[in-house]
Design an enzyme around this catalytic site. Structure first.
Site, mmCIF file in Angstrom:
data_model
loop_
_atom_site.group_PDB
_atom_site.id
_atom_site.type_symbol
_atom_site.label_atom_id
_atom_site.label_comp_id
_atom_site.label_asym_id
_atom_site.label_seq_id
_atom_site.Cartn_x
_atom_site.Cartn_y
_atom_site.Cartn_z
ATOM 1 N N LYS A 1 3.227 2.124 2.030
ATOM 2 C CA LYS A 1 3.494 2.643 3.366
ATOM 3 C C LYS A 1 4.589 1.783 3.981
ATOM 4 C CE LYS A 1 -1.209 4.206 4.167
ATOM 5 N NZ LYS A 1 -2.361 4.163 5.050
ATOM 6 N N LYS B 1 0.825 -1.207 0.000
ATOM 7 C CA LYS B 1 0.000 0.000 0.000
ATOM 8 C C LYS B 1 0.868 1.270 0.000
ATOM 9 C CE LYS B 1 -3.583 -0.096 2.814
ATOM 10 N NZ LYS B 1 -4.363 -0.266 4.045
#
Length: 135
Positions: free
Chosen positions: A46, A44
């Site tokens: 992150k 994602k």
């Protein structure tokens, strides 16, 4: 018994996370929380500061959480089949995204409830602040 489920990275656990978990718990009898693995977080885009096992410990310590499970993929339908939740809680920043309409049809009679996203704080905001301070 009404079982609720939500999931997230929960890196740099903050008041926005608490607000979400508190609101979710107020709407169910048992709240199950999926904590994203480090690999899912990277997918994602992150990069967690806190490692997966440590993030699980932090989320487990929250009084609004009844059970913590690892989230090793983003397939909420698979989570529904495995956990059997009655309500999926999602931050309202995801409201109106087509994926949730499709999922809602698949998980009936369970439903999706969008809870208010705390705009004043996020892990991204905290990380950006720390980046500036470290320079």
């Amino acid at each position: 018994m009404i079982i609720g489920y939500t999931a997230g990275v929960f890196d740099l656990f903050h008041s926005g996370h608490v607000n979400l978990l508190k609101a979710a718990k107020s709407l169910c009898d048992k709240l199950v929380v999926g904590v994203s693995s480090d690999e899912i977080a990277l997918y994602k885009n992150k990069k967690p500061i806190i490692k997966f096992q440590e993030r699980k410990v932090v989320v487990e310590s929250c009084r609004y959480v009844d059970c913590v499970v690892g989230q090793y993929d983003l397939d909420k339908y698979a989570a529904y089949k495995k956990i059997g939740f009655d309500i999926l809680f999602v931050g309202d920043d995801w409201y109106g995204k087509g994926q949730w309409n499709d999922l809602e049809e698949k998980i009936k009679p369970a439903k999706i409830i969008f809870l208010p996203y705390t705009k004043s704080v996020s892990s991204t905001i905290i990380n950006n602040f720390l980046e500036k301070e470290r320079d």
